[in-house]
Design an enzyme around this catalytic site. Sequence first.
Site, mmCIF file in Angstrom:
data_model
loop_
_atom_site.group_PDB
_atom_site.id
_atom_site.type_symbol
_atom_site.label_atom_id
_atom_site.label_comp_id
_atom_site.label_asym_id
_atom_site.label_seq_id
_atom_site.Cartn_x
_atom_site.Cartn_y
_atom_site.Cartn_z
ATOM 1 N N GLU A 1 5.936 3.145 -17.661
ATOM 2 C CA GLU A 1 5.125 1.925 -17.523
ATOM 3 C C GLU A 1 5.456 0.923 -18.634
ATOM 4 O O GLU A 1 5.341 -0.289 -18.441
ATOM 5 C CB GLU A 1 3.622 2.257 -17.547
ATOM 6 N N GLU B 1 -6.589 -9.239 -10.096
ATOM 7 C CA GLU B 1 -5.296 -9.097 -9.418
ATOM 8 C C GLU B 1 -5.115 -10.070 -8.258
ATOM 9 O O GLU B 1 -4.787 -9.690 -7.141
ATOM 10 C CB GLU B 1 -5.110 -7.638 -8.952
ATOM 11 N N ARG C 1 -1.403 -10.639 -12.295
ATOM 12 C CA ARG C 1 -1.527 -9.192 -12.500
ATOM 13 C C ARG C 1 -0.656 -8.402 -11.522
ATOM 14 O O ARG C 1 -0.313 -7.260 -11.782
ATOM 15 C CB ARG C 1 -3.006 -8.776 -12.407
ATOM 16 N N ASN D 1 2.833 -4.642 -10.885
ATOM 17 C CA ASN D 1 3.169 -3.683 -9.815
ATOM 18 C C ASN D 1 4.670 -3.524 -9.618
ATOM 19 O O ASN D 1 5.105 -2.879 -8.658
ATOM 20 C CB ASN D 1 2.539 -4.116 -8.481
ATOM 21 N N HIS E 1 4.804 4.024 -5.141
ATOM 22 C CA HIS E 1 3.678 4.639 -4.407
ATOM 23 C C HIS E 1 4.174 5.376 -3.167
ATOM 24 O O HIS E 1 3.657 6.426 -2.798
ATOM 25 C CB HIS E 1 2.650 3.584 -4.009
ATOM 26 N N HIS F 1 3.423 10.064 -11.488
ATOM 27 C CA HIS F 1 3.376 8.635 -11.165
ATOM 28 C C HIS F 1 4.509 7.839 -11.835
ATOM 29 O O HIS F 1 5.224 7.083 -11.174
ATOM 30 C CB HIS F 1 2.002 8.079 -11.569
HETATM 31 N N1 LIG Z 1 -7.269 2.540 -14.273
HETATM 32 C C1 LIG Z 1 -6.022 2.167 -14.332
HETATM 33 O O1 LIG Z 1 -5.714 0.997 -14.555
HETATM 34 C C2 LIG Z 1 -4.945 3.178 -14.131
HETATM 35 C C3 LIG Z 1 -3.618 2.819 -14.357
HETATM 36 C C4 LIG Z 1 -2.649 3.799 -14.219
HETATM 37 C C5 LIG Z 1 -2.999 5.087 -13.846
HETATM 38 N N2 LIG Z 1 -4.301 5.392 -13.622
HETATM 39 C C6 LIG Z 1 -4.700 6.761 -13.247
HETATM 40 O O2 LIG Z 1 -4.362 7.616 -14.321
HETATM 41 C C7 LIG Z 1 -4.193 8.927 -13.822
HETATM 42 C C8 LIG Z 1 -2.995 9.565 -14.481
HETATM 43 O O3 LIG Z 1 -3.199 9.597 -15.864
HETATM 44 P P1 LIG Z 1 -2.367 10.557 -16.819
HETATM 45 O O4 LIG Z 1 -0.925 10.427 -16.521
HETATM 46 O O5 LIG Z 1 -2.854 10.293 -18.188
HETATM 47 O O6 LIG Z 1 -2.752 11.992 -16.290
HETATM 48 P P2 LIG Z 1 -3.909 13.025 -16.715
HETATM 49 O O7 LIG Z 1 -5.138 12.326 -17.102
HETATM 50 O O8 LIG Z 1 -3.983 14.019 -15.628
HETATM 51 O O9 LIG Z 1 -3.281 13.707 -18.026
HETATM 52 C C9 LIG Z 1 -2.141 14.529 -17.916
HETATM 53 C C10 LIG Z 1 -2.380 15.910 -18.536
HETATM 54 O O10 LIG Z 1 -2.366 15.793 -19.958
HETATM 55 C C11 LIG Z 1 -3.497 16.462 -20.522
HETATM 56 N N3 LIG Z 1 -3.753 15.778 -21.795
HETATM 57 C C12 LIG Z 1 -4.420 14.625 -22.006
HETATM 58 N N4 LIG Z 1 -4.304 14.251 -23.285
HETATM 59 C C13 LIG Z 1 -3.560 15.187 -23.913
HETATM 60 C C14 LIG Z 1 -3.084 15.346 -25.245
HETATM 61 N N5 LIG Z 1 -3.289 14.399 -26.174
HETATM 62 N N6 LIG Z 1 -2.363 16.436 -25.540
HETATM 63 C C15 LIG Z 1 -2.078 17.370 -24.589
HETATM 64 N N7 LIG Z 1 -2.482 17.271 -23.295
HETATM 65 C C16 LIG Z 1 -3.210 16.179 -22.978
HETATM 66 C C17 LIG Z 1 -4.551 16.339 -19.468
HETATM 67 O O11 LIG Z 1 -5.533 17.341 -19.614
HETATM 68 C C18 LIG Z 1 -3.740 16.511 -18.186
HETATM 69 O O12 LIG Z 1 -3.557 17.872 -17.908
HETATM 70 C C19 LIG Z 1 -4.091 8.815 -12.325
HETATM 71 O O13 LIG Z 1 -5.271 9.291 -11.738
HETATM 72 C C20 LIG Z 1 -3.957 7.318 -12.075
HETATM 73 O O14 LIG Z 1 -4.510 6.920 -10.847
HETATM 74 C C21 LIG Z 1 -5.276 4.462 -13.776
HETATM 75 ZN ZN LIG Z 2 1.579 2.560 -12.561
#
Ligand SMILES: NC(=O)c1ccc[n+]([C@@H]2O[C@H](COP(=O)([O-])OP(=O)(O)OC[C@H]3O[C@@H](n4cnc5c(N)ncnc54)[C@H](O)[C@@H]3O)[C@@H](O)[C@H]2O)c1
Ligand SMILES: [Zn+2]
Length: 345
Positions: free
Chosen positions: A189, A235, A239, A243, A250, A263
């Site tokens: 990202e 958006e 914004r 994407n 996706h 992702h």
């Molecule tokens: N709201 C938004 O603008 C937005 C933007 C992008 C993605 N998202 C969402 O974010 C999610 C993905 O987030 P992600 O990639 O952080 O995944 P996640 O939250 O599942 O974290 C990945 C793994 O890392 C572990 N973890 C977290 N912090 C850690 C640390 N410091 N040390 C060791 N392990 C750790 C978690 O327990 C998990 O198993 C998706 O659901 C996606 O839809 C939201």
């Molecule tokens: Zn993304």
Amino acid sequence: MDKPYGYFFGGTMQLEVKTKDKIYPLILERGAIRHIKDYIQLNGEAFLISDTGVPKEYKEIILEQFPEAKLFEFKQGEASKNYRILESIHEAMLEAHLSRKDYVIALGGGVVGDISGFAAATYMRGIRYINIPTTSLAQIDSSIGGKTAIDMGKKKNCVGAFWQPDAVIVDVDTLKTLDKRQFHNGLAEAVKAGLIKDKELFSLFEKGKIEENIEEIIERSLRIKKEVVEKDEREQGERKLLNFGHSYGHAYESYYDFDQYLHGECVAMGMMTILKNEEIKERLKIVLEKLELPISCEADKGEIARLVMHDKKADHNTISIVQVDEIGKAHLEQWSMEEIRSHLG
Ligand SMILES: NC(=O)c1ccc[n+]([C@@H]2O[C@H](COP(=O)([O-])OP(=O)(O)OC[C@H]3O[C@@H](n4cnc5c(N)ncnc54)[C@H](O)[C@@H]3O)[C@@H](O)[C@H]2O)c1
Ligand SMILES: [Zn+2]
């Protein structure tokens, strides 16, 4: 006034994110989770939400500062971002007699941030929440912007709300415990942000070691997100540039049933698929390979084209596609189904 780049090194960077309803601080500092109270004045009770994958040490650090706080923990993974867990969170909030003057503190990756933010947005018509992102993806991409949601089965983020946090605290030190695949996943990202808005950010990936530049990478990514979100919270226009790589990204995620690739990995392949400029594409390929991110896959092209058109951002018979003209500069185009299909070759 926002501090210039470099202020962050060896210190604290504090930005103000200005949205329609709220202005909130965004703190970047190594070790910041150890003294949250220096940054935010809590005048209510705190309710901490985290998942089982977040190291225990970080939860203890927060609980030591808020001895009265209740901890709600759920099983790590995207599968937990659902109605059932949301309901248990609300029940626990009710049991803890949380009221509108109290706070939810989200400690974890994007999954924790999204469901906690949505729980805060919907409990008693909305209570305050503080986001402490602990994955590279969450720090770079999901900590600011106000998007909160849960999934309905494979329909990602389809029930949610825009709900701005009251503070975001980014402590880069928490990334030390993240495994390499997750760490690189989030960086996709930042590569994207560099390509569309900041050539210096992109060049940080081309030169030097990523770990040595990680603070500046996160700082620059957050500044871009902040600038874009402030201009276009809902958006409607600008914004959408964020994407870039996501239309095909996706589609790859759905094609592989949200299982085989993360992702950011799908976004990496999506950026490679969509980019028309060969010179930029070659530079991007080198960066993605350095980050051990995938650059292509064997997915069926017809099926990918179909999935791209079914993406939630598809508008009637065309879809908004982001193209990069030169590194740091991008624009939106409307593509038809035929263009999507023929672009895949
Ligand atoms: N709201 C938004 O603008 C937005 C933007 C992008 C993605 N998202 C969402 O974010 C999610 C993905 O987030 P992600 O990639 O952080 O995944 P996640 O939250 O599942 O974290 C990945 C793994 O890392 C572990 N973890 C977290 N912090 C850690 C640390 N410091 N040390 C060791 N392990 C750790 C978690 O327990 C998990 O198993 C998706 O659901 C996606 O839809 C939201
Ligand atoms: Zn993304």
